[in-house]
Design a protein around this motif. Structure first.
Motif, PDB file in Angstrom:
ATOM      1  N   TYR A  64      -3.992   0.078 -51.739  1.00 47.09           N
ATOM      2  CA  TYR A  64      -4.955   0.077 -52.847  1.00 47.09           C
ATOM      3  C   TYR A  64      -6.227  -0.653 -52.457  1.00 47.09           C
ATOM      4  CZ  TYR A  64      -6.944  -0.725 -57.444  1.00 47.09           C
ATOM      5  OH  TYR A  64      -7.797  -0.778 -58.518  1.00 47.09           O
ATOM      6  N   ASP A  82      -6.099  11.082 -53.375  1.00 49.65           N
ATOM      7  CA  ASP A  82      -5.959  11.947 -54.543  1.00 49.65           C
ATOM      8  C   ASP A  82      -6.740  13.215 -54.209  1.00 49.65           C
ATOM      9  OD1 ASP A  82      -6.167  13.289 -56.902  1.00 49.65           O
ATOM     10  OD2 ASP A  82      -6.782  11.560 -58.088  1.00 49.65           O
ATOM     11  N   ASP A  90      -5.304   6.012 -56.628  1.00 45.95           N
ATOM     12  CA  ASP A  90      -5.406   4.797 -57.443  1.00 45.95           C
ATOM     13  C   ASP A  90      -4.059   4.069 -57.492  1.00 45.95           C
ATOM     14  OD1 ASP A  90      -3.900   6.298 -59.164  1.00 45.95           O
ATOM     15  OD2 ASP A  90      -5.440   6.490 -60.695  1.00 45.95           O
TER      16      ASP A  90
END
Length: 182
Positions: A64, A82, A90
């Motif tokens: 992250y 993503d 995320d």
């Protein structure tokens, strides 16, 4: 629609590279869990808890903060993204994918840490969730998405950011081979 076309063109990370990066992260988490010495139910529970904390640190919180790269992914130049947003996954997506994968890895760690489970063949059942996950990635030749990728709607792609260990080993072996031929 446009992001789907761009996502389809992203350089997917080869399965072997993902597996090696996973293995590196697995052994780091397993090492953290094995720092607790002794035997018994409470010791095993503490080892499992340390394994999960190390797993979440390596596979969720570090990626992250590090553009989708865990230690293993950084060493082998891959990252989690993503594909719809075309950016690093995320925190929620990382938690979703690593919940399944971390539980599967914990089963394998429990199986490998008990000689009785290996001897009696229970290790096969403990490895099964991880094998199914890998099997899905291999069967999906187009997107190479495993079950945890599908759950979190993520993809693993190649990146130029990392240590490039596999390329360095390949160059070293080529150099050794060239010197042996002389």
């Amino acid at each position: 629609m446009r992001s789907d076309l761009v996502a389809a063109r992203l350089p997917k990370a080869p399965i072997w590279r993902r597996a090696v990066a996973f293995t590196l992260d697995f052994f780091c988490a397993w090492f953290a869990g094995s720092l607790v010495l002794g035997s018994g139910g409470m010791v095993q529970l503490l080892r499992s808890l340390l394994f999960l904390i190390a797993w979440l640190t390596l596979r969720v919180f570090l990626p992250y903060r590090n553009q989708g790269q865990s230690l293993g992914r950084w060493v082998f130049d891959i990252k989690v993204i993503d594909p719809k947003a075309l950016r690093s996954a995320d925190l929620l997506a990382l938690l979703k994918r690593e919940a399944y994968l971390g539980a599967s890895a914990l089963f394998v760690a429990l199986g490998l840490s008990s000689w009785r489970l290996i001897r009696e063949g229970w290790i096969v059942l403990l490895v099964l969730p991880l094998a199914l996950d890998l099997g899905l990635a291999i069967a999906d030749s187009l997107n190479q998405q495993s079950l945890h990728d599908r759950l979190a709607k993520t993809s693993v792609i190649q990146t130029s950011r990392g240590y490039s260990l596999d390329l360095k080993v390949k160059r070293l072996l080529a150099e050794v081979s060239r010197r042996v031929k002389k």
